[in-house]
Design an enzyme around this catalytic site. Structure first.
Site, mmCIF file in Angstrom:
data_model
loop_
_atom_site.group_PDB
_atom_site.id
_atom_site.type_symbol
_atom_site.label_atom_id
_atom_site.label_comp_id
_atom_site.label_asym_id
_atom_site.label_seq_id
_atom_site.Cartn_x
_atom_site.Cartn_y
_atom_site.Cartn_z
ATOM 1 N N GLY A 28 48.238 30.186 51.084
ATOM 2 C CA GLY A 28 48.006 30.792 49.619
ATOM 3 C C GLY A 28 48.845 32.188 49.261
ATOM 4 O O GLY A 28 49.778 31.740 49.765
ATOM 5 N N VAL A 29 47.988 32.790 48.749
ATOM 6 C CA VAL A 29 48.974 34.764 48.174
ATOM 7 C C VAL A 29 49.145 34.617 49.640
ATOM 8 O O VAL A 29 50.264 35.433 49.825
ATOM 9 C CB VAL A 29 48.236 34.721 47.371
ATOM 10 N N ASP A 30 48.481 34.997 50.867
ATOM 11 C CA ASP A 30 48.430 35.248 51.784
ATOM 12 C C ASP A 30 49.695 34.861 52.408
ATOM 13 O O ASP A 30 50.791 35.788 53.132
ATOM 14 C CB ASP A 30 47.423 35.425 52.779
ATOM 15 N N TYR A 81 38.975 30.243 48.786
ATOM 16 C CA TYR A 81 36.979 31.189 48.521
ATOM 17 C C TYR A 81 36.671 30.712 47.197
ATOM 18 O O TYR A 81 35.194 31.125 47.494
ATOM 19 C CB TYR A 81 37.573 32.895 48.585
ATOM 20 N N ASN A 89 43.958 38.081 54.137
ATOM 21 C CA ASN A 89 42.210 37.169 55.096
ATOM 22 C C ASN A 89 42.356 38.461 55.770
ATOM 23 O O ASN A 89 42.870 39.975 56.239
ATOM 24 C CB ASN A 89 42.362 36.418 56.093
ATOM 25 N N ASP A 113 55.064 33.775 40.263
ATOM 26 C CA ASP A 113 54.918 33.872 41.676
ATOM 27 C C ASP A 113 55.009 35.197 42.215
ATOM 28 O O ASP A 113 56.032 35.759 41.770
ATOM 29 C CB ASP A 113 56.522 33.119 42.327
ATOM 30 N N ILE A 114 53.738 35.905 42.794
ATOM 31 C CA ILE A 114 53.439 37.209 42.839
ATOM 32 C C ILE A 114 54.833 37.563 43.706
ATOM 33 O O ILE A 114 54.904 38.855 43.488
ATOM 34 C CB ILE A 114 52.376 37.411 43.639
ATOM 35 N N THR A 123 40.017 32.886 44.498
ATOM 36 C CA THR A 123 39.876 32.134 43.194
ATOM 37 C C THR A 123 40.743 30.346 44.444
ATOM 38 O O THR A 123 40.470 29.234 43.909
ATOM 39 C CB THR A 123 40.458 32.039 42.099
ATOM 40 N N GLY A 124 41.374 31.042 45.342
ATOM 41 C CA GLY A 124 41.708 30.006 46.035
ATOM 42 C C GLY A 124 40.909 29.253 47.057
ATOM 43 O O GLY A 124 39.705 28.196 46.514
#
Length: 171
Positions: free
Chosen positions: A34-36, A128, A26, A12-13, A125-126
């Site tokens: 996602g990550v955002d 997008y 975004n 997990d980042i 990669t998610g």
């Protein structure tokens, strides 16, 4: 030229204790999935507050694809979040230069901040839909070319397939 030190982590980042984490943001800079979404949720309201200030001043129409900007990391273990907008993958148009720019511009911002350790997700990669192996190749090539002087460039991959693709790209 010294090759940057890569560390690969499946995890997990938002849990990375580094100077800066890169957010696959975004263009609105106001959170998302996602990550955002994870960075905004775990980092708390300070990140969103700084993003709103950026939207009200420098980025009225949003952060352009391939560019990067930094905010506080709020409650994350990192000191800063570097937001970058990855391109949506296209079969009709080569957007690999924009994906490389995300990594290059994130490193530029990290240098300006004085960051020595930077954690990157698998940008684009998610949702997008960038093919992971190709994204890994572009990311690693760009980070190798531009990453001199950092103590560590950490690649934080959420799942095993992404980890394996980035491990293959690092070699």
């Amino acid at each position: 030229m010294a090759t940057p030190h890569f560390t690969l982590v499946q995890g997990d980042i938002t849990e990375q204790d580094v100077d800066a984490v890169v957010n696959a943001a975004n263009s609105s800079l106001l959170g998302g999935g996602g990550v955002d979404g994870a960075i905004h949720r775990k980092g708390g309201p300070d990140i969103l507050s700084e993003c709103r200030e950026l939207r009200a001043s420098r980025y009225r129409t949003g952060l352009p694809t391939g560019q990067a900007v930094a905010t506080t990391a709020g409650r994350l273990p990192a000191r800063w979040v570097i937001h970058t907008v990855g391109p949506v993958h296209s079969h009709q148009e080569d957007r690999s230069g924009l994906l490389a720019s995300c990594h290059r511009e994130s490193l530029r911002v990290a240098r300006e901040l004085g960051a020595r350790t930077v954690a990157f997700p698998a940008i684009s990669t998610g949702v997008y839909r960038w093919p992971v192996a190709d994204a890994a190749r572009i990311a690693v090539r760009t980070l190798r070319a531009e990453g001199e002087g950092f103590d560590e460039l950490r690649l934080v991959l959420f799942d095993r397939d992404s980890y394996d693709a980035f491990a293959d790209a690092v070699g």
